[in-house]
Design a protein around this motif. Structure first.
Motif, mmCIF file in Angstrom:
data_model
loop_
_atom_site.group_PDB
_atom_site.id
_atom_site.type_symbol
_atom_site.label_atom_id
_atom_site.label_comp_id
_atom_site.label_asym_id
_atom_site.label_seq_id
_atom_site.Cartn_x
_atom_site.Cartn_y
_atom_site.Cartn_z
ATOM 1 N N GLU A 35 0.811 -1.197 0.289
ATOM 2 C CA GLU A 35 -0.103 0.033 -0.172
ATOM 3 C C GLU A 35 0.906 1.109 -0.003
ATOM 4 O OE1 GLU A 35 -3.372 -0.059 -0.109
ATOM 5 O OE2 GLU A 35 -2.751 -2.397 -0.614
ATOM 6 N N ALA A 36 2.109 1.100 0.246
ATOM 7 C CA ALA A 36 2.995 2.283 0.408
ATOM 8 C C ALA A 36 3.345 2.603 -1.239
ATOM 9 C CB ALA A 36 4.279 1.982 1.200
ATOM 10 N N GLU A 37 4.059 3.844 -1.174
ATOM 11 C CA GLU A 37 4.492 4.303 -2.522
ATOM 12 C C GLU A 37 5.952 3.865 -2.677
ATOM 13 O OE1 GLU A 37 3.528 8.416 -2.451
ATOM 14 O OE2 GLU A 37 1.386 8.221 -3.417
ATOM 15 N N SER A 38 6.235 2.777 -3.299
ATOM 16 C CA SER A 38 7.525 2.177 -3.305
ATOM 17 C C SER A 38 8.422 2.745 -4.194
ATOM 18 C CB SER A 38 7.378 0.626 -3.597
ATOM 19 O OG SER A 38 6.567 -0.098 -2.442
ATOM 20 N N ALA A 57 4.223 4.930 -7.398
ATOM 21 C CA ALA A 57 3.624 3.612 -7.893
ATOM 22 C C ALA A 57 3.303 2.719 -6.797
ATOM 23 C CB ALA A 57 4.675 2.879 -8.782
ATOM 24 N N LYS A 58 2.401 1.942 -6.543
ATOM 25 C CA LYS A 58 2.298 1.250 -5.459
ATOM 26 C C LYS A 58 2.144 -0.179 -5.644
ATOM 27 C CE LYS A 58 -0.543 4.551 -2.918
ATOM 28 N NZ LYS A 58 -1.961 4.748 -2.232
#
Length: 374
Positions: A35-38, A57-58
């Protein structure tokens, strides 16, 4: 008269294109939270060094290392890094006009824990290094930016003398030669810099060479590698030894001419050297130290390719892993994994020294940065 008009028109259109180009900064992370913006993308203000976020992008795990295609349209990432029994390389389409980063596809990396990915200048081949199992993989790239199925994979089992870290091969990077006709693979576990020929016209482009590897010093732990802009010298940063080895380079062959510490003399242990880059003008080399020192070592480069240490710059964070220089050589951007911050430095192009500018960016477990003018 017509020729003058044509010349003016071409010059005008060229000026518009150059003026319309922007510089983008791509950040990857060790982030297991889907769910994080990696992956995050920023625009770099090339006047003041300010970073402005434009997209992210997640739904991707541990995109620990990134590279951008030569045309700037695609981003390739090592994904599922440090994930047991897994490891992939993934592709994304970057559209600066729409401010979007769209996942395209992924393929198995050919080994556990992919840590480095490179794209051939033709834009037709992707090469990645797998650390844990010690291997290199080659994938064709399709015209739409997607990664095709595996074309080649070579695995290695030999290690070196350190019983804790070198029981087997650990390939840490995959770097093309200046002419893109050779591929160099620093192997931390084997104390070797492996080498293959690269023939982009073949379905299996990696070919054996008469110089299959260069031995480094024992317990050196070769990690990353870069070439001088004049194409005559190569520089390998050694993670375990905290040193840089300088090589004369010609047609796939490396001959060592110098070895110099990256860490300061007051530090006797507890250091890990990490990344290495040379300024576009070829006058200065920068290398990161982690551990007891979290800094960038700065070296001048003389006409014979030899290094002289001229100072250190704190990265203003903990555990600097990857850094990058922009194409103009005006800015250096460093990522600090443990403190989770990104720092922009302005580079004095005369002295080579660095000065923090702009406001730092926070990103959890940030591990990689690439800069591209598009």
């Amino acid at each position: 008269m017509k020729l003058k008009f044509l010349f003016f028109a071409i010059s005008f259109l060229t000026a518009i294109h150059v003026f319309s180009q922007n510089t983008y900064v791509f950040l990857g992370s060790y982030n297991k939270n889907k769910e994080a913006e990696s992956i995050q993308v920023f625009q770099l203000d090339t006047l003041n060094g300010k970073l402005t976020k434009i997209t992210a992008a997640k739904n991707v795990i541990n995109p620990s290392y990134l590279t951008v295609s030569p045309n700037g349209k695609y981003v390739y990432a090592c994904t599922e890094t440090k994930t047991p029994n897994d490891g992939n390389v993934s592709s994304f389409e970057f559209n600066p006009e729409n401010k979007s980063l769209t996942f395209l596809n992924k393929q198995k990396s050919g080994g556990e824990n992919p840590v480095y990915v490179s794209v051939h200048k033709s834009g037709k081949w992707l090469v990645n290094a797998n650390y844990t199992e010690g291997s290199v993989s080659v994938h064709p790239l399709l015209e739409n930016g997607k990664i095709d199925s595996l074309a080649q994979n070579f695995q290695y089992s030999d290690g070196s003398i350190n019983k804790e870290r070198q029981t087997r091969s650990h390939v840490h990077s995959a770097v093309f030669s200046p002419q893109f006709d050779y591929l160099f693979l620093p192997d931390l576990g084997a104390d070797k810099i492996r080498c293959y020929g690269f023939d982009e016209t073949k379905k299996q482009p990696l070919t054996e060479t008469k110089n299959p590897f260069t031995k480094t010093d024992l317990e050196a732990g070769p990690r990353h590698f870069t070439f001088h802009p004049n194409q005559k010298f190569g520089y390998c940063i050694e993670e375990m030894a905290g040193a840089i080895s300088v090589y004369q380079y010609e047609n796939g062959a490396l001959q060592k001419i110098q070895r110099i510490n990256t860490h300061s003399d007051k530090i006797k242990e507890g250091f890990e050297s990490s990344d290495i880059h040379i300024s576009p003008d070829g006058k200065f080399l920068y290398a990161t130290n982690r551990g007891k020192e979290n800094n960038i070592a700065i070296f001048s480069i003389d006409e014979n390719g030899l290094l002289t240490n001229i100072g250190y710059q704190s990265t203003l964070g903990k555990h600097p892993r990857i850094f990058a220089l922009d194409e103009s050589g005006k800015f250096l951007i460093a990522t600090n994994v443990i403190s989770g911050n990104v720092i922009v430095f302005k580079r004095n192009q005369i002295t080579g020294l660095l000065k923090k500018v702009g406001k730092e960016v926070k990103m959890e477990n940030v591990s990689c940065v690439q800069i591209k003018k598009i």
